[in-house]
Design a protein around this motif. Structure first.
Motif, PDB file in Angstrom:
ATOM      1  N   ALA A  34      -2.933   4.657  -1.529  1.00  0.00           N
ATOM      2  CA  ALA A  34      -2.632   4.673  -2.736  1.00  0.00           C
ATOM      3  C   ALA A  34      -0.804   4.233  -2.627  1.00  0.00           C
ATOM      4  CB  ALA A  34      -1.988   5.908  -3.220  1.00  0.00           C
ATOM      5  N   ARG A  35      -0.271   3.195  -1.392  1.00  0.00           N
ATOM      6  CA  ARG A  35       0.890   2.409  -1.210  1.00  0.00           C
ATOM      7  C   ARG A  35       0.523   1.638  -0.996  1.00  0.00           C
ATOM      8  NH1 ARG A  35       5.565   1.653  -1.438  1.00  0.00           N
ATOM      9  NH2 ARG A  35       6.147   0.886   0.214  1.00  0.00           N
ATOM     10  N   ALA A  36      -0.276   1.308  -0.205  1.00  0.00           N
ATOM     11  CA  ALA A  36      -0.737  -0.048  -0.634  1.00  0.00           C
ATOM     12  C   ALA A  36      -1.446  -1.044  -1.970  1.00  0.00           C
ATOM     13  CB  ALA A  36      -2.262   0.023   0.544  1.00  0.00           C
ATOM     14  N   GLU A  37      -1.902  -0.090  -2.652  1.00  0.00           N
ATOM     15  CA  GLU A  37      -1.681  -0.030  -4.118  1.00  0.00           C
ATOM     16  C   GLU A  37      -0.977  -0.963  -4.666  1.00  0.00           C
ATOM     17  OE1 GLU A  37      -4.782  -0.331  -5.369  1.00  0.00           O
ATOM     18  OE2 GLU A  37      -6.649   0.569  -4.844  1.00  0.00           O
ATOM     19  N   GLU A  38      -0.113   0.032  -4.949  1.00  0.00           N
ATOM     20  CA  GLU A  38       1.530   0.128  -5.149  1.00  0.00           C
ATOM     21  C   GLU A  38       2.291  -1.257  -4.488  1.00  0.00           C
ATOM     22  OE1 GLU A  38       3.152   3.754  -5.020  1.00  0.00           O
ATOM     23  OE2 GLU A  38       5.134   2.910  -4.041  1.00  0.00           O
ATOM     24  N   LEU A  39       1.873  -1.456  -2.713  1.00  0.00           N
ATOM     25  CA  LEU A  39       3.001  -2.386  -3.009  1.00  0.00           C
ATOM     26  C   LEU A  39       2.089  -3.562  -3.640  1.00  0.00           C
ATOM     27  CD1 LEU A  39       3.293  -1.857   1.043  1.00  0.00           C
ATOM     28  CD2 LEU A  39       5.052  -2.618  -0.311  1.00  0.00           C
ATOM     29  N   LEU A  40       0.758  -3.502  -3.192  1.00  0.00           N
ATOM     30  CA  LEU A  40       0.254  -5.349  -3.846  1.00  0.00           C
ATOM     31  C   LEU A  40       0.786  -5.498  -5.602  1.00  0.00           C
ATOM     32  CD1 LEU A  40      -3.259  -4.871  -2.763  1.00  0.00           C
ATOM     33  CD2 LEU A  40      -2.192  -6.749  -2.577  1.00  0.00           C
ATOM     34  N   ALA A  41       0.899  -4.518  -6.031  1.00  0.00           N
ATOM     35  CA  ALA A  41       1.396  -4.331  -7.908  1.00  0.00           C
ATOM     36  C   ALA A  41       2.508  -5.085  -7.141  1.00  0.00           C
ATOM     37  CB  ALA A  41       1.043  -2.758  -8.196  1.00  0.00           C
ATOM     38  N   GLN A  42       4.015  -4.474  -6.313  1.00  0.00           N
ATOM     39  CA  GLN A  42       5.251  -5.133  -6.796  1.00  0.00           C
ATOM     40  C   GLN A  42       4.982  -6.564  -5.939  1.00  0.00           C
ATOM     41  OE1 GLN A  42       7.212  -2.116  -3.951  1.00  0.00           O
ATOM     42  NE2 GLN A  42       8.393  -2.868  -3.432  1.00  0.00           N
ATOM     43  N   VAL A  43       4.089  -7.233  -5.588  1.00  0.00           N
ATOM     44  CA  VAL A  43       4.235  -8.615  -5.209  1.00  0.00           C
ATOM     45  C   VAL A  43       2.793  -9.535  -5.853  1.00  0.00           C
ATOM     46  CG1 VAL A  43       4.893  -8.121  -2.744  1.00  0.00           C
ATOM     47  CG2 VAL A  43       2.333  -8.394  -3.876  1.00  0.00           C
ATOM     48  N   LEU A  62       0.012  -8.371  -7.273  1.00  0.00           N
ATOM     49  CA  LEU A  62      -1.099  -8.562  -6.761  1.00  0.00           C
ATOM     50  C   LEU A  62      -1.810  -7.518  -7.258  1.00  0.00           C
ATOM     51  CD1 LEU A  62      -1.598 -10.786  -3.731  1.00  0.00           C
ATOM     52  CD2 LEU A  62      -1.371 -12.104  -5.598  1.00  0.00           C
ATOM     53  N   ALA A  63      -2.063  -6.456  -8.321  1.00  0.00           N
ATOM     54  CA  ALA A  63      -2.389  -5.835  -8.688  1.00  0.00           C
ATOM     55  C   ALA A  63      -4.011  -6.259  -9.416  1.00  0.00           C
ATOM     56  CB  ALA A  63      -1.841  -4.767  -9.721  1.00  0.00           C
ATOM     57  N   GLY A  64      -4.920  -5.378  -8.248  1.00  0.00           N
ATOM     58  CA  GLY A  64      -6.265  -5.670  -8.571  1.00  0.00           C
ATOM     59  C   GLY A  64      -7.365  -6.488  -7.795  1.00  0.00           C
ATOM     60  N   PHE A  65      -6.522  -7.368  -6.529  1.00  0.00           N
ATOM     61  CA  PHE A  65      -6.396  -8.189  -5.953  1.00  0.00           C
ATOM     62  C   PHE A  65      -7.086  -7.232  -4.981  1.00  0.00           C
ATOM     63  CE2 PHE A  65      -5.093 -11.408  -8.435  1.00  0.00           C
ATOM     64  CZ  PHE A  65      -5.819 -11.962  -8.363  1.00  0.00           C
TER      65      PHE A  65
END
Ligand SMILES: Nc1ncnc2c1ncn2[C@@H]1O[C@H](COP(=O)(O)OP(=O)(O)OP(=O)(O)O)[C@@H](O)[C@H]1O
Ligand SMILES: Nc1ncnc2c1ncn2[C@@H]1O[C@H](COP(=O)(O)OP(=O)(O)OP(=O)(O)O)[C@@H](O)[C@H]1O
Ligand SMILES: [Mg+2]
Ligand SMILES: [Mg+2]
Lengths: 276, 306, 266, 276, 266
Positions: free
Chosen positions: E121-130, E132-135
């Motif tokens: 979940a944390r990884a998804e959050e970080l992705l969204a923050q940069v 890249l949500a959904g990637f």
């Protein structure tokens, strides 16, 4: 780490090997002579153990007996070794000359890959001895059948490793040279081939030792010369020592060819230093 | 009962199953070995060299192989002895195609003959020529592996090939439906010791009685086979999955039975000193062997029961 | 404008789209019906958020990736393979690790079958110009990131291409080396008057160098703004950076980005 | 290129293959059935040419005769094929289990590499038939000598290609995981192994076909079962058709094993798309 | 200053030198007797011309390259192997091409043998923050250059390292995505108060983010200037960029570069 003179430390590091994460080697001395040391240890053990184990010299002669025999038979062994060497080199060369274009065709055409792979594998696994009567029929008793067998058994590893090498190339490097207007031919020679060389040489190393096997089998089948023939002769005369002397010569041939390829590889390829 | 004191005898053939070995299986089926107090274990082999190797290492008690090989090996110093020689002459013949028939030694001149390293039939061609006063230089030997010889002959790449009358010929004639012109080498004076039982010097010392029982049972089995080849055929076929037809197997067994003999008044398997001496001469005609060893190191008739 | 021979290529892009197939079958529309005409000899900069399709556009122009629909013509020839006039600086340096720096730079010369010996001096000159004099015999693995990038630039420049495609060529350079390179690039262009497509993530860099800045929108990539930059040439570093037209252009481009919600206010 | 609908064109492109620089394939139909087509063509040629060439069926039977014989002998062939299959798989498995650790040792230690390579090459080139009497002596006539031969002949390509694979890894990737505190063990499993998999599988493909050869040679020497044994039997009965039926079965075994490995490879490795 | 637990590592470098052996035996002195103490929880930026030894310094700090002389201690432990508190963003993204984006980000978690499921979940959050949500399920080869770089940043951040070493982490990002990332990095640091060594080629970026900017000289790398940046926190994008102290710092650093002759006047 103590703070010492820069140059001094650098030299120390040079001597030590390349990276700190590498196990400290016990100096280059051990490295250089390790093959020799191991060989001596193994031969020593063999020499000592053969009599102890109650093995008859008819089953396994001692290394000393074999070595003596080799020395005594140098002219005989050399004559036959030349024959075998020629067959091996010729078969291997054929393997290279046919294996690499085949690998290219496989790499470029998926249809060809699908069509040809099963046939290559089948060819590779067919017991070569079964082909002997056919080979002898069509190729006679001269060089041809032995070279053919050496070729048949050795080209498969060349094909496989060349294909693997070609496939592992980064697509972007190909695009780079294409963008410069490189023909496919140039792309191959400027990028694909240099990048695949470590793989290709790996294939060569396997192939050359198989070529030795192939040539020897060919000599079992149809020869009046060559180390395989000599071995058969020795065998039928229950001359186990000569048999082993021949076997050692055959292996020696293989090892020699391996190291020739290794040396060529070191000259023509740029090895990236892999982090150990 | 016998089985309580039965002793193991491990026997290794020098080659795969063939009609020649039929009598062992008949004997086993009929319980001859058990009755003799022997628990027999038969195994197929892959050449005389390997068989002799396991014999001197004590893994086998006896091996069945062409006597000429044993003599050659003993002359080289291998500590083994022939303890029975069933075929004083290997039943070898040269066959040819009808259009280029070879039926007398003289016919051989100008012909090509297939030869494999160590093959009995053609190795001693020189001696054969000498005996029959023909010019060997007019016969060209073509070297190939033993597996290729017959196909090469059938493909007419060579004119003549040597075959065992006991094993190869029946199969070949059956397969091709041809009656090949035959030159029987034994009839023209070439006596190469054939099927023999060989044991190691050690083995003879340690397992003499068991070997004696084994040889005795062999003799009975051979008699039985001569009397009833069909039974031997059935016994062999029972273990020989991939074997040829019953007819052919029976022909092999009959031919083998016919080839087994011993000088009058001696038991089956008796070894004649002259046969050994002649064989050493033969060997000496093709390779340097030095002085012959004393006769006693080559064989013993001691284990044969009168 | 100088009067050298007209070597710049004309580029004509019409309704160009690119769809990437993916392993998961959620295909990506990277470029969406782009129309674009580039005059021969002009310097066009492309800016846009990361992932908007800039590199994709370059790859299509270079003839390395097939278009999904639409067409590209360079000097009137439809592009379906790399056009011989093109030189490319890719986003990653793509140096061949088994070649020395000099041999990497001479690669396009080898491939064009020109006389390598003749270009050697030119290669050394270029190296010196990017501050890497004496590095010709090193291997790429012995260079720093920025040094590798500079070598890649030299490699593209050695053939003096009629159409120069550059994908964030100064991305790994420190501010000052970059300044130097920007000025050098301008001089080269003024001399050659070739056509340059310059992808960058620096708005200021784009405005400083280009005749025309294309601002791309986030995926699917479209050209949101096609801005003509009317600043006198040759542009000088401090002078141009103090020019208020310059700042107006920069602001205008920023405004688009901000409007598109790419920028979150802090 | 005409300007058509985006989606339509995309689909067209999908059907066409992957990149424009790729030769246009004549559709997936040819691709899928190319092996079959080629096999049919070759067998057809063989069938037609054998009688024409005047080859006796004792040298080369027609494919139809062989096929008929295979069908008739299915039980016999199957019994022996199981034996051989087991030996091959066991020998190959040994090759993997010993070859890969050996490759690791070679990769990590230069002294070890120097010491062991000549011995491996020698082992690889020693005519296996020469070892047979020894093997029989120590390992008897059961499974052991055949598995040993299959192992001995097959592990060399595994070693070589694993070493090549490990060496070709980009040093920076190793540094990456090291910087995360990875142990050498983790470095191996997280980076080295996955990156070397295409090479390793290339080695497996060569190795498995060699393992077949090894097992069959083993059966020539010391067997009372197995396809090699069956082949010898057929040979000594001059039953060329059965001989070839056996040979075809042996090859079939090799091809089957090859494709099993190929399938596993497709599952466990991520293939970068190489620009063709 | 926030009052989270003191997680930043202390770094102590003394007389650190690095000599690279080369194939041609003209050895390169990349770092020359560097002395440096970094306070726990401080944010240090390093600027310097391309090839001056910044990445080399990072590699030594990360414990990946052996020093030629001198020593490094992290929290008092001599560094001879990677220190467990360290997280690194390398100059090139170094994504493992056979892993999906998410699995690449979770790699340090796997290696530290932590519960991967918990960090997903944390990884998804970080992705969204940069952005890249959904990637998460894409493979690196399906990403653009800037996207890859952002993934590499997420990978370093997921373990919240006590010592974060970043080598030009925003080099491939467009101006606006970079702005976003700069602000996010500041927030993270204010929350964690870990020690950050931030290599950059942007002087403004360095001044904006850091407590302290180290200016390195061209090869052999030495620290020419060690400049304390005294600007209030949290810094705001527009406000700080209008601050005259900020501009004074930037000018001061530029002056050094220019004095060293790196910049040629135009
Ligand atoms: N091979 C590919 N397969 C699938 N998708 C791809 C591929 N290459 C690029 N993409 C996608 O296409 C879009 C555009 O990528 P592109 O590389 O053109 O971006 P970019 O503008 O160059 O970005 P950056 O500034 O970060 O380099 C991205 O969303 C990316 O995920
Ligand atoms: N493996 C190596 N072998 C030899 N020289 C090297 C090696 N790595 C780096 N160097 C040299 O060391 C010097 C410093 O390199 P480094 O990568 O640390 O520079 P950098 O400051 O990171 O530059 P950049 O901003 O361009 O990334 C350079 O001159 C480079 O040529
Ligand atoms: Mg890009
Ligand atoms: Mg760097």
């Amino acid at each position: 780490m103590a703070s010492t003179d820069v140059i001094g430390a650098a030299q120390a590091q040079k001597k030590q090997g390349k990276g700190m994460s590498r196990k400290k080697s016990r100096g280059p001395w051990l490295e250089r002579y390790s093959a020799l040391i191991l060989a001596v240890v193994l031969l020593g053990a063999w020499q000592v153990l053969v009599p102890l184990s109650g093995l008859s010299e008819f089953v396994l002669p001692t290394p000393l007996a074999i070595a003596t025999r080799i020395v005594n038979e140098i002219p005989l062994l050399a004559t036959h070794a030349y024959v075998t060497l020629f067959e091996v080199v010729a078969g291997f060369a054929m393997g290279v000359m046919i294996g690499i274009p085949l690998a290219l065709a496989i790499f470029y055409s998926r249809a060809f890959e699908r069509a040809i792979y099963p046939i290559l594998v089948a060819l590779q696994t067919v017991p070569k001895v079964a082909l002997a009567p056919l080979l002898v029929l069509y190729l006679g008793y001269g060089w041809a059948p032995k070279i053919t067998l050496a070729f048949l058994i050795s080209f498969f590893p060349i094909v496989i490793s060349t294909v693997v090498g070609l496939q592992s190339l980064d697509k972007n490097l190909v695009n780079l040279v294409r963008s410069m207007g490189a023909s496919e031919w140039q792309t191959f020679f400027k990028v694909r081939l240099p990048a695949a060389l470590p793989n290709i040489f790996g294939g060569f190393k396997v192939a050359v030792s198989l070529a030795v096997i192939g040539a020897v089998i060919g000599e079992y089948v149809a020869a009046e010369r060559g180390l395989g023939y000599l071995q058969l002769q020795a065998n039928s005369l229950f001359d186990t020592t000569l048999n082993f002397a021949t076997v050692v010569t055959i292996s020696g041939l293989g090892v020699m060819l391996y190291f020739i390829i290794d040396t060529i590889e070191a000259r023509v390829t740029y090895k990236r230093d892999a982090a150990k | 009962s016998h089985s309580a004191m039965a002793e193991d005898v491990n026997v290794r053939f020098s080659w795969k199953l063939k009609g020649e070995y039929g009598f062992f299986y008949l004997g086993e089926q009929k319980g001859l070995y058990k009755d003799a107090g022997v628990t027999l274990k038969l195994g197929e082999g892959a050449g005389s060299q390997a068989a002799l190797g396991s014999l001197i290492q004590g893994q086998e008690d006896a091996v069945i192989l062409p006597g000429i090989f044993a003599i050659s090996a003993i002359q080289k110093g291998m500590p083994v002895k022939i303890i029975a020689l069933y075929q004083p002459e290997s039943p070898i013949a040269l066959i040819s195609h009808p259009d280029k028939a070879v039926t007398t030694p003289k016919d051989l001149e100008g012909k090509t003959i297939a030869h494999a390293v160590g093959e009995t039939g053609t190795s001693y061609l020189g001696a054969f020529c000498e005996i029959n006063k023909i010019d060997c230089s007019k016969v060209s030997k073509v070297q190939m592996d033993s597996q290729s010889r017959v196909p090469q002959f059938l493909q007419k790449q060579v004119d003549v090939v040597s075959v065992y009358k006991t094993n190869d010929l029946p199969v070949l004639e059956d397969k091709t439906g041809t009656k090949f012109p035959t030159l029987d080498l034994t009839e023209f004076g070439l006596a190469v010791p054939g099927m023999a039982v060989v044991a190691s010097d050690d083995g003879i010392a340690k397992k003499g009685p068991a070997l004696r029982s084994f040889l005795a049972a062999n003799a009975k089995a051979i008699e039985m086979t001569k009397a009833d080849p069909a039974a031997a055929t059935a016994a062999l076929k029972a273990v020989w999955q991939a074997g040829p037809s019953d007819k052919v197997v029976q022909q092999q067994i009959e031919a083998t039975a016919a080839s087994i003999h011993s000088p009058a008044g001696t038991p089956i398997g008796h070894i004649d000193e002259k046969a050994i001496a002649d064989a050493i001469k033969l060997i000496g005609s093709v390779e340097e062997i030095g002085d012959a060893k004393p006769m006693s190191s080559f064989y013993t008739n001691e284990l044969l029961t009168q | 404008m100088s009067a050298t021979t007209q070597m710049g290529a004309a580029v004509d892009i019409s309704r160009l789209s690119k769809i990437y197939k993916t392993r998961e079958d959620d295909d990506v529309l990277a470029l969406d019906k782009i129309d674009l005409k580039i005059e021969p000899g002009s310097f066009v900069a492309v800016v846009g958020p990361s992932g908007c399709g800039k590199s994709t556009l370059l790859s299509l122009l270079a003839g390395l990736t097939p278009a999904s629909t639409g067409s590209i013509a360079i000097d009137g020839d439809g592009v379906s393979r790399p056009h011989p006039k093109t030189g490319v600086v890719f986003q990653s340096d793509l140096l061949l690790y088994w070649r020395t720096v000099l041999d990497n730079i001479l690669l396009p010369i080898e491939i064009k079958k020109l006389d390598v010996a003749k270009y050697r001096a030119r290669a050394e000159e270029l190296l010196a110009q990017v501050g890497l004099a004496g590095f010709g015999n090193k291997y790429p693995s012995e260079l720093s990131g920025g040094m590798r990038q500079r070598v890649a630039i030299c490699r593209a420049l050695i053939q003096e291409p009629g159409l120069l495609l550059m994908d964030e060529p100064f991305g790994a350079l420190d501010a000052l080396t970059r300044e130097q390179m920007i000025m050098d690039l301008q001089s080269m262009w003024l001399r050659l008057r070739n056509t340059v497509l310059f992808i960058t993530h620096g708005i200021d860099e784009a405005v400083f160098l280009a005749d025309r800045v294309l601002v791309m929108s986030p995926r699917p990539g479209r050209v949101d703004l096609d801005l003509k930059i009317d600043l006198p040439r040759p542009r000088q570093w401090s002078k141009t950076h103090e020019d208020k037209d310059y700042h107006a252009y920069v602001r205008q481009i920023r405004a688009i980005f901000e409007a598109k919600g790419i920028l979150v206010a802090h």
